[in-house]
Design a protein around this motif. Structure first.
Motif, PDB file in Angstrom:
ATOM      1  N   MET B   1      -0.625 -21.510  -0.843  1.00 32.62           N
ATOM      2  CA  MET B   1      -1.153 -21.777   0.514  1.00 32.62           C
ATOM      3  C   MET B   1      -0.570 -20.782   1.505  1.00 32.62           C
ATOM      4  SD  MET B   1      -3.011 -24.641   1.101  1.00 32.62           S
ATOM      5  CE  MET B   1      -2.555 -25.836   2.337  1.00 32.62           C
ATOM      6  N   LEU B   2      -1.375 -20.454   2.491  1.00 34.69           N
ATOM      7  CA  LEU B   2      -0.871 -19.654   3.608  1.00 34.69           C
ATOM      8  C   LEU B   2      -0.292 -20.642   4.606  1.00 34.69           C
ATOM      9  CD1 LEU B   2      -4.088 -17.684   3.448  1.00 34.69           C
ATOM     10  CD2 LEU B   2      -1.937 -16.510   3.421  1.00 34.69           C
ATOM     11  N   PRO B   3       0.932 -20.410   5.072  1.00 35.07           N
ATOM     12  CA  PRO B   3       1.617 -21.445   5.846  1.00 35.07           C
ATOM     13  C   PRO B   3       1.163 -21.611   7.311  1.00 35.07           C
ATOM     14  CG  PRO B   3       3.040 -19.549   5.557  1.00 35.07           C
ATOM     15  CD  PRO B   3       1.789 -19.273   4.779  1.00 35.07           C
ATOM     16  N   GLU B   4       0.340 -20.718   7.807  1.00 42.83           N
ATOM     17  CA  GLU B   4      -0.100 -20.846   9.206  1.00 42.83           C
ATOM     18  C   GLU B   4      -1.626 -20.741   9.261  1.00 42.83           C
ATOM     19  OE1 GLU B   4       1.335 -17.563  11.485  1.00 42.83           O
ATOM     20  OE2 GLU B   4       3.442 -18.140  11.323  1.00 42.83           O
ATOM     21  N   ILE B   5      -2.234 -21.437  10.213  1.00 47.52           N
ATOM     22  CA  ILE B   5      -3.685 -21.302  10.387  1.00 47.52           C
ATOM     23  C   ILE B   5      -4.029 -19.852  10.729  1.00 47.52           C
ATOM     24  CG2 ILE B   5      -5.642 -21.993  11.848  1.00 47.52           C
ATOM     25  CD1 ILE B   5      -4.321 -24.787  12.032  1.00 47.52           C
ATOM     26  N   SER B   6      -3.170 -19.217  11.525  1.00 51.69           N
ATOM     27  CA  SER B   6      -3.488 -17.847  11.946  1.00 51.69           C
ATOM     28  C   SER B   6      -3.481 -16.857  10.775  1.00 51.69           C
ATOM     29  CB  SER B   6      -2.526 -17.385  13.035  1.00 51.69           C
ATOM     30  OG  SER B   6      -1.236 -17.261  12.517  1.00 51.69           O
ATOM     31  N   LEU B   7      -2.707 -17.150   9.729  1.00 47.04           N
ATOM     32  CA  LEU B   7      -2.736 -16.279   8.546  1.00 47.04           C
ATOM     33  C   LEU B   7      -4.038 -16.488   7.763  1.00 47.04           C
ATOM     34  CD1 LEU B   7       0.953 -16.530   7.277  1.00 47.04           C
ATOM     35  CD2 LEU B   7      -0.146 -14.552   8.300  1.00 47.04           C
ATOM     36  N   ASN B   8      -4.531 -17.733   7.753  1.00 48.67           N
ATOM     37  CA  ASN B   8      -5.836 -17.994   7.135  1.00 48.67           C
ATOM     38  C   ASN B   8      -6.934 -17.238   7.886  1.00 48.67           C
ATOM     39  OD1 ASN B   8      -5.753 -20.336   4.974  1.00 48.67           O
ATOM     40  ND2 ASN B   8      -4.232 -20.832   6.508  1.00 48.67           N
ATOM     41  N   ILE B   9      -6.808 -17.215   9.218  1.00 46.76           N
ATOM     42  CA  ILE B   9      -7.813 -16.511  10.029  1.00 46.76           C
ATOM     43  C   ILE B   9      -7.799 -15.025   9.686  1.00 46.76           C
ATOM     44  CG2 ILE B   9      -8.477 -15.853  12.385  1.00 46.76           C
ATOM     45  CD1 ILE B   9      -7.336 -18.591  13.308  1.00 46.76           C
ATOM     46  N   LEU B  10      -6.611 -14.455   9.577  1.00 44.54           N
ATOM     47  CA  LEU B  10      -6.477 -13.037   9.215  1.00 44.54           C
ATOM     48  C   LEU B  10      -7.137 -12.777   7.861  1.00 44.54           C
ATOM     49  CD1 LEU B  10      -5.242 -10.212   9.623  1.00 44.54           C
ATOM     50  CD2 LEU B  10      -3.074 -11.096   8.770  1.00 44.54           C
ATOM     51  N   ASP B  11      -6.876 -13.669   6.921  1.00 49.94           N
ATOM     52  CA  ASP B  11      -7.390 -13.502   5.571  1.00 49.94           C
ATOM     53  C   ASP B  11      -8.913 -13.604   5.529  1.00 49.94           C
ATOM     54  OD1 ASP B  11      -7.229 -13.156   2.852  1.00 49.94           O
ATOM     55  OD2 ASP B  11      -6.988 -15.285   2.434  1.00 49.94           O
ATOM     56  N   VAL B  12      -9.450 -14.611   6.234  1.00 51.20           N
ATOM     57  CA  VAL B  12     -10.901 -14.808   6.211  1.00 51.20           C
ATOM     58  C   VAL B  12     -11.605 -13.670   6.965  1.00 51.20           C
ATOM     59  CG1 VAL B  12     -12.764 -16.345   6.958  1.00 51.20           C
ATOM     60  CG2 VAL B  12     -10.748 -17.290   5.827  1.00 51.20           C
ATOM     61  N   ALA B  13     -10.975 -13.194   8.043  1.00 52.01           N
ATOM     62  CA  ALA B  13     -11.573 -12.080   8.791  1.00 52.01           C
ATOM     63  C   ALA B  13     -11.610 -10.806   7.951  1.00 52.01           C
ATOM     64  CB  ALA B  13     -10.804 -11.841  10.092  1.00 52.01           C
ATOM     65  N   GLU B  14     -10.668 -10.672   7.015  1.00 58.11           N
ATOM     66  CA  GLU B  14     -10.698  -9.507   6.122  1.00 58.11           C
ATOM     67  C   GLU B  14     -12.001  -9.508   5.298  1.00 58.11           C
ATOM     68  OE1 GLU B  14      -8.554  -6.995   5.979  1.00 58.11           O
ATOM     69  OE2 GLU B  14      -6.937  -7.793   7.215  1.00 58.11           O
ATOM     70  N   ASN B  15     -12.524 -10.708   4.993  1.00 57.97           N
ATOM     71  CA  ASN B  15     -13.799 -10.786   4.265  1.00 57.97           C
ATOM     72  C   ASN B  15     -14.925 -10.187   5.105  1.00 57.97           C
ATOM     73  OD1 ASN B  15     -12.431 -12.190   2.278  1.00 57.97           O
ATOM     74  ND2 ASN B  15     -13.116 -14.195   2.962  1.00 57.97           N
ATOM     75  N   SER B  16     -14.885 -10.457   6.419  1.00 59.73           N
ATOM     76  CA  SER B  16     -15.912  -9.912   7.315  1.00 59.73           C
ATOM     77  C   SER B  16     -15.850  -8.387   7.326  1.00 59.73           C
ATOM     78  CB  SER B  16     -15.718 -10.428   8.742  1.00 59.73           C
ATOM     79  OG  SER B  16     -15.791 -11.830   8.784  1.00 59.73           O
ATOM     80  N   ILE B  17     -14.623  -7.856   7.249  1.00 57.20           N
ATOM     81  CA  ILE B  17     -14.454  -6.405   7.244  1.00 57.20           C
ATOM     82  C   ILE B  17     -15.054  -5.815   5.966  1.00 57.20           C
ATOM     83  CG2 ILE B  17     -12.731  -4.540   7.192  1.00 57.20           C
ATOM     84  CD1 ILE B  17     -10.944  -6.547   8.887  1.00 57.20           C
ATOM     85  N   VAL B  18     -14.747  -6.463   4.838  1.00 57.82           N
ATOM     86  CA  VAL B  18     -15.293  -6.010   3.566  1.00 57.82           C
ATOM     87  C   VAL B  18     -16.820  -6.138   3.567  1.00 57.82           C
ATOM     88  CG1 VAL B  18     -15.289  -6.437   1.071  1.00 57.82           C
ATOM     89  CG2 VAL B  18     -13.163  -6.582   2.344  1.00 57.82           C
ATOM     90  N   ALA B  19     -17.345  -7.127   4.304  1.00 51.86           N
ATOM     91  CA  ALA B  19     -18.800  -7.336   4.378  1.00 51.86           C
ATOM     92  C   ALA B  19     -19.460  -6.316   5.302  1.00 51.86           C
ATOM     93  CB  ALA B  19     -19.106  -8.752   4.842  1.00 51.86           C
ATOM     94  N   ASP B  20     -18.651  -5.333   5.769  1.00 50.92           N
ATOM     95  CA  ASP B  20     -19.193  -4.241   6.563  1.00 50.92           C
ATOM     96  C   ASP B  20     -19.717  -4.685   7.923  1.00 50.92           C
ATOM     97  OD1 ASP B  20     -19.223  -1.603   6.429  1.00 50.92           O
ATOM     98  OD2 ASP B  20     -21.112  -1.368   5.334  1.00 50.92           O
ATOM     99  N   ALA B  21     -19.025  -5.633   8.524  1.00 49.37           N
ATOM    100  CA  ALA B  21     -19.432  -6.122   9.843  1.00 49.37           C
ATOM    101  C   ALA B  21     -19.164  -5.043  10.888  1.00 49.37           C
ATOM    102  CB  ALA B  21     -18.648  -7.385  10.185  1.00 49.37           C
ATOM    103  N   SER B  22     -19.976  -5.014  11.955  1.00 51.83           N
ATOM    104  CA  SER B  22     -19.644  -4.129  13.070  1.00 51.83           C
ATOM    105  C   SER B  22     -19.120  -4.931  14.251  1.00 51.83           C
ATOM    106  CB  SER B  22     -20.841  -3.264  13.463  1.00 51.83           C
ATOM    107  OG  SER B  22     -21.956  -4.066  13.710  1.00 51.83           O
TER     108      SER B  22
END
Lengths: 136, 182
Positions: B1-22
Protein backbone atom coordinates in the motif's frame (compact mmCIF):
# COMPACT_ATOMS: atom_id res chain seq x y z
CA UNK A 1 -3.40 34.40 -1.62
CA UNK A 2 -0.19 34.09 -3.60
CA UNK A 3 -0.85 35.21 -7.17
CA UNK A 4 0.86 34.80 -10.52
CA UNK A 5 2.10 38.42 -10.42
CA UNK A 6 5.48 37.22 -9.14
CA UNK A 7 5.92 35.09 -12.25
CA UNK A 8 5.84 38.21 -14.40
CA UNK A 9 8.72 39.61 -12.39
CA UNK A 10 10.69 36.36 -12.77
CA UNK A 11 10.05 36.39 -16.50
CA UNK A 12 11.29 39.97 -16.80
CA UNK A 13 14.44 39.16 -14.81
CA UNK A 14 15.16 36.12 -16.98
CA UNK A 15 14.61 37.84 -20.29
CA UNK A 16 17.77 38.50 -22.19
CA UNK A 17 19.76 36.42 -19.76
CA UNK A 18 22.25 34.08 -21.29
CA UNK A 19 22.42 30.65 -19.77
CA UNK A 20 18.87 29.67 -20.63
CA UNK A 21 19.82 26.37 -22.10
CA UNK A 22 18.04 23.18 -22.93
CA UNK A 23 19.22 19.64 -22.25
CA UNK A 24 21.61 18.10 -24.77
CA UNK A 25 23.58 14.90 -25.23
CA UNK A 26 26.59 16.11 -23.25
CA UNK A 27 24.42 16.33 -20.14
CA UNK A 28 24.59 13.97 -17.21
CA UNK A 29 21.15 12.44 -16.76
CA UNK A 30 19.89 11.50 -13.32
CA UNK A 31 16.85 9.25 -13.56
CA UNK A 32 14.51 8.30 -10.72
CA UNK A 33 12.11 5.34 -10.92
CA UNK A 34 8.61 6.67 -10.28
CA UNK A 35 6.27 3.72 -10.79
CA UNK A 36 4.06 2.38 -7.99
CA UNK A 37 7.03 0.49 -6.50
CA UNK A 38 9.27 3.57 -6.47
CA UNK A 39 6.60 5.90 -5.12
CA UNK A 40 5.65 3.42 -2.39
CA UNK A 41 9.24 3.19 -1.21
CA UNK A 42 9.80 6.94 -1.08
CA UNK A 43 10.89 8.09 -4.55
CA UNK A 44 8.95 11.37 -4.39
CA UNK A 45 11.12 13.06 -1.73
CA UNK A 46 14.22 11.61 -3.42
CA UNK A 47 13.27 13.14 -6.76
CA UNK A 48 12.37 16.48 -5.20
CA UNK A 49 15.61 16.55 -3.22
CA UNK A 50 17.66 15.85 -6.35
CA UNK A 51 15.87 18.61 -8.26
CA UNK A 52 16.37 21.21 -5.55
CA UNK A 53 20.00 20.20 -4.88
CA UNK A 54 20.86 20.37 -8.58
CA UNK A 55 19.18 23.80 -8.79
CA UNK A 56 20.81 25.06 -5.62
CA UNK A 57 24.28 23.93 -6.64
CA UNK A 58 23.66 25.37 -10.12
CA UNK A 59 24.68 22.17 -11.89
CA UNK A 60 23.76 23.29 -15.37
CA UNK A 61 24.94 20.13 -17.11
CA UNK A 62 22.73 17.84 -15.07
CA UNK A 63 19.13 16.96 -15.92
CA UNK A 64 16.93 15.17 -13.42
CA UNK A 65 14.12 13.13 -14.93
CA UNK A 66 11.77 10.33 -13.99
CA UNK A 67 11.05 6.95 -15.48
CA UNK A 68 8.70 4.06 -14.87
CA UNK A 69 9.48 0.75 -13.22
CA UNK A 70 13.14 -0.17 -13.62
CA UNK A 71 12.37 -3.80 -12.80
CA UNK A 72 14.17 -4.10 -9.47
CA UNK A 73 11.28 -3.12 -7.22
CA UNK A 74 12.84 -4.50 -4.03
CA UNK A 75 15.74 -2.04 -4.38
CA UNK A 76 13.58 1.07 -4.82
CA UNK A 77 13.96 4.02 -4.59
CA UNK A 78 16.45 3.66 -7.45
CA UNK A 79 18.48 6.51 -8.92
CA UNK A 80 20.42 5.95 -12.14
CA UNK A 81 23.20 8.27 -13.26
CA UNK A 82 24.04 8.36 -16.96
CA UNK A 83 27.22 10.23 -17.80
CA UNK A 84 28.16 10.57 -21.46
CA UNK A 85 30.70 7.93 -22.46
CA UNK A 86 30.50 6.11 -19.14
CA UNK A 87 28.76 3.08 -17.81
CA UNK A 88 25.46 3.67 -16.01
CA UNK A 89 25.66 3.85 -12.23
CA UNK A 90 22.69 2.48 -10.30
CA UNK A 91 22.09 3.62 -6.74
CA UNK A 92 19.61 1.63 -4.69
CA UNK A 93 17.46 2.22 -1.61
CA UNK A 94 18.09 5.94 -1.88
CA UNK A 95 16.60 8.43 0.58
CA UNK A 96 16.83 12.25 0.60
CA UNK A 97 20.06 12.17 2.67
CA UNK A 98 21.73 9.70 0.33
CA UNK A 99 20.48 11.74 -2.63
CA UNK A 100 22.27 14.81 -1.26
CA UNK A 101 25.43 12.78 -0.84
CA UNK A 102 25.18 11.50 -4.42
CA UNK A 103 24.87 15.07 -5.70
CA UNK A 104 27.78 16.25 -3.57
CA UNK A 105 30.17 13.35 -4.24
CA UNK A 106 29.23 11.93 -7.62
CA UNK A 107 27.76 14.85 -9.56
CA UNK A 108 30.02 17.58 -8.20
CA UNK A 109 33.27 15.81 -7.31
CA UNK A 110 33.00 12.91 -9.74
CA UNK A 111 33.43 10.24 -7.05
CA UNK A 112 30.91 7.41 -7.19
CA UNK A 113 29.33 6.59 -3.84
CA UNK A 114 30.23 2.89 -3.89
CA UNK A 115 28.32 1.93 -0.75
CA UNK A 116 24.93 2.85 -2.23
CA UNK A 117 25.56 1.23 -5.60
CA UNK A 118 23.64 -1.80 -6.80
CA UNK A 119 26.57 -4.22 -6.97
CA UNK A 120 27.52 -3.39 -3.38
CA UNK A 121 24.01 -3.75 -2.00
CA UNK A 122 23.44 -6.89 -4.04
CA UNK A 123 26.26 -8.73 -2.27
CA UNK A 124 24.15 -8.68 0.86
CA UNK A 125 20.70 -8.89 -0.62
CA UNK A 126 20.79 -11.96 -2.82
CA UNK A 127 20.80 -10.11 -6.12
CA UNK A 128 22.29 -13.14 -7.87
CA UNK A 129 19.32 -15.25 -6.77
CA UNK A 130 16.94 -12.57 -7.98
CA UNK A 131 18.52 -12.47 -11.40
CA UNK A 132 18.33 -16.25 -11.64
CA UNK A 133 14.64 -16.12 -10.74
CA UNK A 134 13.98 -13.35 -13.23
CA UNK A 135 15.53 -15.29 -16.07
CA UNK A 136 13.33 -18.31 -15.58
CA UNK B 1 0.00 0.00 0.00
CA UNK B 2 1.01 3.58 -0.56
CA UNK B 3 0.80 5.24 2.84
CA UNK B 4 -0.65 8.61 1.75
CA UNK B 5 -3.57 9.55 -0.50
CA UNK B 6 -1.29 12.04 -2.23
CA UNK B 7 1.12 9.25 -3.22
CA UNK B 8 -1.80 7.36 -4.77
CA UNK B 9 -2.67 10.52 -6.69
CA UNK B 10 0.91 10.77 -7.98
CA UNK B 11 0.82 7.13 -9.02
CA UNK B 12 -2.54 7.31 -10.78
CA UNK B 13 -1.59 10.56 -12.53
CA UNK B 14 1.47 8.76 -13.93
CA UNK B 15 -1.04 6.56 -15.83
CA UNK B 16 -2.47 9.70 -17.45
CA UNK B 17 1.04 10.67 -18.53
CA UNK B 18 1.64 7.25 -20.06
CA UNK B 19 -1.78 7.59 -21.77
CA UNK B 20 -0.29 10.57 -23.62
CA UNK B 21 -2.57 13.16 -22.05
CA UNK B 22 -2.00 16.82 -22.89
CA UNK B 23 -4.17 18.10 -20.03
CA UNK B 24 -4.55 16.50 -16.61
CA UNK B 25 -7.00 17.87 -14.08
CA UNK B 26 -6.59 16.97 -10.43
CA UNK B 27 -9.14 18.00 -7.84
CA UNK B 28 -8.86 17.48 -4.10
CA UNK B 29 -12.03 18.54 -2.32
CA UNK B 30 -12.68 18.23 1.40
CA UNK B 31 -16.16 18.57 2.84
CA UNK B 32 -15.67 18.91 6.57
CA UNK B 33 -19.37 18.83 7.49
CA UNK B 34 -19.85 15.49 5.73
CA UNK B 35 -16.36 14.17 6.57
CA UNK B 36 -15.70 13.46 2.93
CA UNK B 37 -12.62 13.82 0.78
CA UNK B 38 -13.12 13.59 -2.96
CA UNK B 39 -10.21 13.11 -5.34
CA UNK B 40 -10.68 13.43 -9.09
CA UNK B 41 -8.01 12.78 -11.71
CA UNK B 42 -9.18 13.49 -15.24
CA UNK B 43 -7.17 13.35 -18.44
CA UNK B 44 -7.60 13.70 -22.18
CA UNK B 45 -5.31 10.75 -22.91
CA UNK B 46 -5.91 7.71 -25.10
CA UNK B 47 -8.65 6.29 -22.88
CA UNK B 48 -9.61 2.67 -22.40
CA UNK B 49 -12.27 0.38 -23.81
CA UNK B 50 -14.96 -1.19 -21.63
CA UNK B 51 -13.02 -4.35 -21.10
CA UNK B 52 -9.92 -2.46 -19.98
CA UNK B 53 -11.97 -0.27 -17.62
CA UNK B 54 -13.47 -3.36 -16.04
CA UNK B 55 -10.08 -4.98 -15.55
CA UNK B 56 -8.13 -1.91 -14.41
CA UNK B 57 -9.14 -2.48 -10.78
CA UNK B 58 -7.74 -6.00 -11.01
CA UNK B 59 -4.16 -6.14 -9.70
CA UNK B 60 -3.34 -8.82 -12.24
CA UNK B 61 -4.11 -6.53 -15.13
CA UNK B 62 -1.57 -4.09 -16.48
CA UNK B 63 -0.81 -2.48 -19.82
CA UNK B 64 2.91 -2.83 -19.32
CA UNK B 65 4.79 -5.77 -20.64
CA UNK B 66 7.61 -6.06 -18.12
CA UNK B 67 5.49 -7.91 -15.59
CA UNK B 68 2.01 -9.23 -15.00
CA UNK B 69 0.88 -7.04 -12.11
CA UNK B 70 -0.32 -3.44 -11.90
CA UNK B 71 -1.12 -2.15 -8.45
CA UNK B 72 -1.78 1.57 -8.86
CA UNK B 73 -5.57 1.66 -9.26
CA UNK B 74 -6.18 -1.42 -7.05
CA UNK B 75 -4.28 0.27 -4.18
CA UNK B 76 -6.25 3.47 -4.62
CA UNK B 77 -9.57 1.61 -4.75
CA UNK B 78 -8.75 -0.44 -1.68
CA UNK B 79 -7.73 2.67 0.25
CA UNK B 80 -11.04 4.39 -0.57
CA UNK B 81 -13.20 1.36 0.10
CA UNK B 82 -11.54 0.67 3.46
CA UNK B 83 -13.02 3.97 4.67
CA UNK B 84 -16.51 3.15 3.37
CA UNK B 85 -15.94 5.23 0.27
CA UNK B 86 -15.59 4.16 -3.34
CA UNK B 87 -13.61 4.50 -6.56
CA UNK B 88 -15.02 4.99 -10.03
CA UNK B 89 -13.29 4.81 -13.38
CA UNK B 90 -14.91 6.34 -16.46
CA UNK B 91 -13.14 6.16 -19.75
CA UNK B 92 -13.67 6.43 -23.46
CA UNK B 93 -11.19 5.50 -26.15
CA UNK B 94 -9.81 8.63 -27.77
CA UNK B 95 -11.48 10.96 -25.26
CA UNK B 96 -9.82 10.32 -21.92
CA UNK B 97 -10.18 8.85 -18.47
CA UNK B 98 -11.67 10.08 -15.22
CA UNK B 99 -10.83 8.45 -11.92
CA UNK B 100 -12.89 9.53 -8.94
CA UNK B 101 -12.34 8.39 -5.37
CA UNK B 102 -14.28 9.30 -2.25
CA UNK B 103 -12.82 8.78 1.21
CA UNK B 104 -14.80 9.03 4.45
CA UNK B 105 -12.37 10.95 6.59
CA UNK B 106 -13.91 10.00 9.93
CA UNK B 107 -13.08 6.35 9.33
CA UNK B 108 -10.16 5.06 11.37
CA UNK B 109 -8.89 3.41 8.18
CA UNK B 110 -8.69 6.67 6.25
CA UNK B 111 -5.05 7.32 5.39
CA UNK B 112 -3.86 10.93 5.59
CA UNK B 113 -3.95 13.06 2.46
CA UNK B 114 -0.23 13.57 3.03
CA UNK B 115 1.95 15.96 1.14
CA UNK B 116 -0.22 16.84 -1.83
CA UNK B 117 1.90 19.93 -2.57
CA UNK B 118 4.93 17.72 -3.30
CA UNK B 119 2.84 15.41 -5.47
CA UNK B 120 1.59 18.30 -7.61
CA UNK B 121 5.04 19.92 -7.66
CA UNK B 122 6.61 16.68 -8.91
CA UNK B 123 3.98 16.19 -11.60
CA UNK B 124 4.06 19.76 -12.85
CA UNK B 125 7.83 20.28 -12.94
CA UNK B 126 8.75 16.83 -14.25
CA UNK B 127 6.21 16.91 -17.08
CA UNK B 128 6.32 20.45 -18.37
CA UNK B 129 5.13 19.29 -21.81
CA UNK B 130 1.77 18.42 -20.20
CA UNK B 131 -0.68 20.96 -18.81
CA UNK B 132 -2.09 20.54 -15.34
CA UNK B 133 -5.05 22.11 -13.62
CA UNK B 134 -4.95 21.47 -9.89
CA UNK B 135 -7.80 22.51 -7.67
CA UNK B 136 -7.64 22.28 -3.89
CA UNK B 137 -10.79 22.97 -1.91
CA UNK B 138 -11.77 22.81 1.73
CA UNK B 139 -15.51 23.52 2.00
CA UNK B 140 -16.07 26.82 0.16
CA UNK B 141 -12.45 27.98 0.20
CA UNK B 142 -9.90 26.94 -2.35
CA UNK B 143 -7.30 27.76 -4.96
CA UNK B 144 -6.35 26.70 -8.46
CA UNK B 145 -3.01 26.16 -10.16
CA UNK B 146 -3.28 26.21 -13.95
CA UNK B 147 -0.02 25.62 -15.78
CA UNK B 148 -1.52 27.05 -18.99
CA UNK B 149 -1.78 30.45 -17.28
CA UNK B 150 1.77 30.14 -15.99
CA UNK B 151 3.20 29.19 -19.37
CA UNK B 152 1.44 32.15 -20.98
CA UNK B 153 3.18 34.53 -18.58
CA UNK B 154 6.55 32.77 -18.74
CA UNK B 155 6.89 32.46 -22.51
CA UNK B 156 10.18 30.70 -23.21
CA UNK B 157 11.25 30.51 -19.55
CA UNK B 158 10.70 26.90 -18.50
CA UNK B 159 9.56 25.23 -15.29
CA UNK B 160 13.09 23.87 -14.91
CA UNK B 161 14.29 27.40 -14.18
CA UNK B 162 15.15 27.30 -10.45
CA UNK B 163 13.29 30.54 -9.67
CA UNK B 164 10.19 29.30 -11.44
CA UNK B 165 10.22 25.92 -9.71
CA UNK B 166 10.68 27.66 -6.34
CA UNK B 167 7.72 29.86 -7.17
CA UNK B 168 5.56 26.84 -8.02
CA UNK B 169 6.50 25.11 -4.77
CA UNK B 170 5.77 28.22 -2.69
CA UNK B 171 2.53 28.89 -4.58
CA UNK B 172 1.29 25.42 -3.62
CA UNK B 173 2.41 25.50 0.01
CA UNK B 174 1.33 29.06 0.80
CA UNK B 175 -2.07 28.83 -0.85
CA UNK B 176 -2.83 25.48 0.76
CA UNK B 177 -1.93 26.88 4.18
CA UNK B 178 -4.20 29.86 3.57
CA UNK B 179 -7.13 27.68 2.48
CA UNK B 180 -6.68 25.58 5.61
CA UNK B 181 -6.68 28.82 7.64
CA UNK B 182 -3.19 28.22 8.97
Amino acid sequence: MKSLEELKAIRERMQGQVGVRSADSSDTRVVVGMATCGIASGARPVLNTLVSEVNEKKLENVTVTQTGCIGLCQFEPIVEVFEPGQEKVTYIKVNPEKAKEIVEKHLIKGQKVEEYMLHKGAEHKGYADFVKFDEK
Amino acid sequence: MLPEISLNILDVAENSIVADASLIKIMVETDTSENKLKVTIEDDGCGMNEEQVASVVDPFFTSRTTRKVGLGIPFFKQAAELTGGFLNVDSEVGVGTKVEAVFLTDSIDCMPLGNICDTIFTLVTMNSHIDFVYEYKVDDKGFVLDTREMKEILGDVGFDNPEVSDFIRNYLYENEAEVKGM
